[in-house]
Design an enzyme around this catalytic site. Structure first.
Site, PDB file in Angstrom:
ATOM      1  N   GLY A  98      12.079  -4.971  -4.269  1.00 49.64           N
ATOM      2  CA  GLY A  98      13.234  -4.113  -4.055  1.00 49.64           C
ATOM      3  C   GLY A  98      13.870  -4.320  -2.688  1.00 49.64           C
ATOM      4  NE  ARG A  99      10.394  -2.416   1.867  1.00 50.31           N
ATOM      5  CZ  ARG A  99       9.943  -1.759   2.905  1.00 50.31           C
ATOM      6  NH1 ARG A  99      10.742  -1.505   3.909  1.00 50.31           N
ATOM      7  NH2 ARG A  99       8.708  -1.334   2.946  1.00 50.31           N
ATOM      8  NE  ARG A 189       3.995  -8.536  -5.267  1.00 49.84           N
ATOM      9  CZ  ARG A 189       4.156  -7.975  -4.081  1.00 49.84           C
ATOM     10  NH1 ARG A 189       3.510  -6.861  -3.799  1.00 49.84           N
ATOM     11  NH2 ARG A 189       4.974  -8.498  -3.206  1.00 49.84           N
ATOM     12  CG  ASP A 258       2.592  -2.173  -6.388  1.00 47.97           C
ATOM     13  OD1 ASP A 258       1.774  -1.314  -6.769  1.00 47.97           O
ATOM     14  OD2 ASP A 258       3.430  -1.960  -5.505  1.00 47.97           O
ATOM     15  CG  ASP A 268       3.064  -4.817   0.294  1.00 44.86           C
ATOM     16  OD1 ASP A 268       3.890  -5.014   1.205  1.00 44.86           O
ATOM     17  OD2 ASP A 268       3.396  -4.733  -0.901  1.00 44.86           O
TER      18      ASP A 268
HETATM   19  P1  AMP Z   1       5.409  -0.754  -1.241  1.00 45.30           P
HETATM   20  O1  AMP Z   1       5.001   0.664  -1.222  1.00 45.30           O
HETATM   21  O2  AMP Z   1       5.926  -1.261   0.073  1.00 45.30           O
HETATM   22  O3  AMP Z   1       4.338  -1.636  -1.792  1.00 45.30           O
HETATM   23  O4  AMP Z   1       6.658  -0.874  -2.225  1.00 45.30           O
HETATM   24  C1  AMP Z   1       6.618  -0.429  -3.543  1.00 45.30           C
HETATM   25  C2  AMP Z   1       7.900  -0.786  -4.236  1.00 45.30           C
HETATM   26  O5  AMP Z   1       8.999  -0.107  -3.642  1.00 45.30           O
HETATM   27  C3  AMP Z   1       8.242  -2.263  -4.195  1.00 45.30           C
HETATM   28  O6  AMP Z   1       8.820  -2.598  -5.430  1.00 45.30           O
HETATM   29  C4  AMP Z   1       9.248  -2.339  -3.080  1.00 45.30           C
HETATM   30  O7  AMP Z   1      10.104  -3.450  -3.220  1.00 45.30           O
HETATM   31  C5  AMP Z   1       9.997  -1.033  -3.242  1.00 45.30           C
HETATM   32  N1  AMP Z   1      10.618  -0.576  -1.987  1.00 45.30           N
HETATM   33  C6  AMP Z   1       9.997  -0.110  -0.870  1.00 45.30           C
HETATM   34  N2  AMP Z   1      10.900   0.217   0.079  1.00 45.30           N
HETATM   35  C7  AMP Z   1      12.121  -0.071  -0.422  1.00 45.30           C
HETATM   36  C8  AMP Z   1      13.475   0.041   0.069  1.00 45.30           C
HETATM   37  N3  AMP Z   1      13.744   0.505   1.292  1.00 45.30           N
HETATM   38  N4  AMP Z   1      14.471  -0.341  -0.742  1.00 45.30           N
HETATM   39  C9  AMP Z   1      14.217  -0.806  -1.972  1.00 45.30           C
HETATM   40  N5  AMP Z   1      12.991  -0.921  -2.506  1.00 45.30           N
HETATM   41  C10 AMP Z   1      11.953  -0.566  -1.744  1.00 45.30           C
HETATM   42 MG    MG Z   2       4.056  -3.471  -2.191  1.00 49.64          MG
END
Ligand code: AMP
Ligand code: MG
Length: 490
Positions: A98-99, A189, A258, A268
Site C-alpha cells: 500500500g505504500r 511472505r 504478512d 517489517d
Molecule cells: P504493516 O503494518 O506496515 O505491515 O502494513 C500493513 C499493510 O498496511 C500493508 O499492506 C501496507 O502496505 C499497508 N499500509 C501501511 N501504512 C500505509 C499507508 N500509510 N498508506 C497505505 N498503505 C499502508
Molecule cells: Mg507489513
C-alpha cells in the site's frame, strides 16, 4: 545471467545498477506495474555505503536523493506493487504493497539477488484508505534496528538509504515525509501464499511455490516432494530465526503473517524494540493490548503463522486432502522441537556450555527465573556473566547459589576458562539498540535535523560483540523508564 565480467563493464556507467525482474515473471495476479509518486524536494538523510558496496553499487554515484525518493528510477527498474494477504492480529485480510514499490532485483558482483524496494513511495492500487507515505522517525527507526540486527548476525532485510520528501504527512499532527530503500532477499511472505490460496487457482499457488523454491530453497526443489520440503525448509529457517530473536531479546511487535518472510529474514520493523528487564510478558507496541506478540509468545506465534502457510500449501502437498492435512500437521508439530533445539543451543552458548548435560535446561531456566524476579537487564546480565569476577554481579543468595551451580557445571567440561569466555562473548552482545538511545537519535534527527547522534549510535551498534573495548556506558545502561511504547510503522 551475464557473466560477472560483462556486468562489471556496464556497472561503471550506471553506478553499478544491475536489476533483474524474476518476480515480475509470476502471473499477473501477483503484481501491478506502478510508478512511485514523485515528491516535492528529495533530500538524502542517510546512505549505507558499506551495503551499497556489497550490492555492487558505487556509493559516490549514489550521493543524491532522486533514486531513493522515486523521482528518478535507476536504470533497468520496472516498478511494481506486490499483491498479498495476511492474518493481522488473527484476522484474515487481502492486502498488498500500500505504500511500497519494488524497483527490481539487484544482482550483486557475487551473483546474489536482492529486492530493492522503496517504502513510503506513494499510493498504489493496494493503499485502501492509506496515504501511501511514511514519516522520517519510523523510517530511521527501521534503518537503525535492521542494521543492528544485521551486525548481531541475525538474518534481516537491510536499509540502503533514507530520504526526506520535502512534504508533510498527516499522522498525529504533521510530520516530515520520508522514503526508506529496503534491501531484502525477497518480499515473499506467508501472506503471499495466503493470497494465492485465497484466489483459489492452483496454478497461481504452484507458480509462487516454484518461484520460492528456486529462489530460496534450491535444494528442496530437487527433493522427492518439493512442496513438502519447502514447508519443512521454511519451518526450519523460522525456528532458527525466532530462536535468535529470543537470544538477544528482540521483540518484533507485529508478527502478522504478512510480516513473515519465506527467505527467513526478519522483515517489517514497525513497533519493534529490544527487551531490557527480562520478562516474557514484555510488549512495547501501543496497539498490542492483548499481548499477542509479547516476547515470550513469539515462538508460539511463529508456529501459528507457519500453520497458515501450511494451510495455503495444502493443495500442493497431496491430491488427497486428508493426506495433505496429515503431512502439514506433522510438519507444523515438528516446529516445536526444532525451535527448542535452536534455542537451547544458543542458550548454552550464552552460558559457555560447550558440552551437553541433561540438566542444562534446568540451569538456564533457573537463571531466567531469577532474572525475571529481580527484573535484571537481559543483555547486561549475560554480558556480566561473560567477564571474570561475575559472582560479584549480585549479592542475592539465590543468584550466588545459581552461580555456584553454574561454575560447577563449567568444571565438568574439558574446555579452558578462556575458551568458555570466548564462546560467551560471541553469543552475548554488549550493545543493543537501547530504547532511550534510539529515541534520542530519532528526536535529534527529526526535530533538529542533527544526524550526529544517530551516526554515533549506528557506529556502536555495528560492533555489538565488542567486550574488550566496550562503547561508552551511556550506550550500555538500561533505559531510565521501563514504560516504553512503540507505534506501528506509520
Ligand atoms: P504493516 O503494518 O506496515 O505491515 O502494513 C500493513 C499493510 O498496511 C500493508 O499492506 C501496507 O502496505 C499497508 N499500509 C501501511 N501504512 C500505509 C499507508 N500509510 N498508506 C497505505 N498503505 C499502508
Ligand atoms: Mg507489513
Amino acid at each position: 545471467m551475464p557473466s560477472p565480467e560483462s556486468a562489471s563493464s556496464t556497472r561503471s556507467l550506471t553506478a553499478g545498477w544491475h536489476l533483474e525482474h524474476s518476480y515480475a515473471q509470476l502471473p499477473e495476479a501477483f503484481h501491478v506495474a506502478f510508478q512511485p509518486t514523485p515528491v516535492r524536494q528529495p533530500k538524502l538523510v542517510i546512505l549505507n555505503r558499506a551495503l551499497a558496496e556489497s550490492l555492487g553499487l558505487d556509493a559516490a554515484q549514489l550521493d543524491h536523493a532522486s533514486w531513493f525518493s522515486g523521482n528518478d528510477l535507476p536504470p533497468g527498474a520496472q516498478p511494481l506493487a506486490q499483491a498479498y494477504a495476511g492474518h493481522q492480529f488473527g484476522n484474515f485480510t487481502m492486502l498488498g504493497d500500500g505504500r511500497a514499490i519494488l524497483l527490481g532485483e539487484q544482482i550483486t558482483p557475487k551473483g546474489q539477488r536482492f529486492d530493492i524496494q522503496l517504502k513510503g513511495s506513494g499510493q498504489t492500487p493496494f493503499s485502501r484508505r492509506g496515504d501511501g507515505r511514511a514519516t522520517l522517525g519510523p523510517m530511521l527507526r527501521e534503518y537503525i534496528i535492521s542494521e543492528a540486527m544485521h551486525a548481531l548476525g541475525i538474518p534481516t532485510t537491510r536499509s540502503l538509504a533514507v530520504v526526506t520528501t520535502g512534504e508533510l504527512v498527516r499522522r498525529d499532527g504533521m510530520l516530515p515525509g520520508a522514503v526508506l530503500t529496503r534491501v531484502a532477499a525477497s518480499h515473499i511472505r506467508v501472506g503471499t501464499f495466503e493470497y494465492a490460496a485465497a484466489r483459489g487457482e492452483q496454478a497461481l499457488l504452484q507458480a509462487l511455490a516454484d518461484h520460492t523454491l528456486q529462489r530460496h530453497y534450491p535444494d528442496a526443489a530437487n527433493a522427492a516432494q518439493p512442496y513438502l520440503a519447502l514447508l519443512q525448509g521454511v519451518i526450519e529457517r523460522q525456528a532458527a530465526l525466532i530462536a535468535r530473536w529470543q537470544h538477544v531479546g528482540f521483540i518484533h511487535g507485529v508478527m502478522n503473517t504478512d510480516n513473515m518472510a519465506l527467505s527467513g529474514e526478519t522483515i517489517d520493523y514497525g513497533p519493534c524494540a529490544f527487551m531490557e528487564a527480562y520478562d516474557p510478558a514484555t510488549v512495547f507496541s501501543s496497539i498490542d493490548h492483548q499481548g499477542r506478540y509479547a516476547y515470550g509468545r513469539q515462538p508460539f506465534i511463529a508456529q501459528w503463522n507457519l500453520a497458515r502457510f501450511a494451510e495455503a500449501l495444502l493443495p500442493l502437498l497431496d491430491p488427497v486432502e486428508e493426506k495433505a492435512v496429515e503431512l502439514a500437521n506433522d510438519a507444523i508439530i515438528g516446529f516445536e522441537p526444532i525451535y527448542k533445539q535452536h534455542w537451547l543451543t544458543g542458550m548454552r552458548g550464552k552460558l559457555g556450555l560447550l558440552t551437553e548435560e541433561g540438566d542444562d535446561l534446568s540451569l538456564i531456566d533457573s537463571l531466567l527465573k531469577w532474572m525475571q524476579e529481580t527484573q535484571a537487564d537481559f543483555t547486561n546480565t549475560f554480558r556480566a556473566l561473560s567477564s571474570p569476577g561475575s559472582a560479584s554481579l549480585s549479592a542475592d543468595p539465590d543468584f550466588l547459589a545459581w552461580h555456584q551451580r553454574w561454575q560447577e557445571r563449567l568444571t565438568r567440561q574439558p574446555q579452558t576458562a578462556e575458551a568458555v569466555q570466548e564462546i560467551m562473548r560471541c553469543h552475548n552482545p554488549v550493545a543493543i539498540p537501547r530504547n532511550h538511545k534510539v529515541e534520542e537519535a530519532l528526536t535529534a534527527a527529526v526535530e533538529r535535523e542533527d544526524l550526529g547522534v544517530l551516526e554515533r549510535l549506528l557506529a556502536v551498534l555495528a560492533q555489538p560483540y565488542e567486550h574488550v573495548q566496550p562503547p561508552p556506558e551511556e550506550y550500555l545502561a538500561g533505559s531510565p523508564s521501563g514504560d516504553y511504547q512503540t507505534f506501528c510503522g506509520t
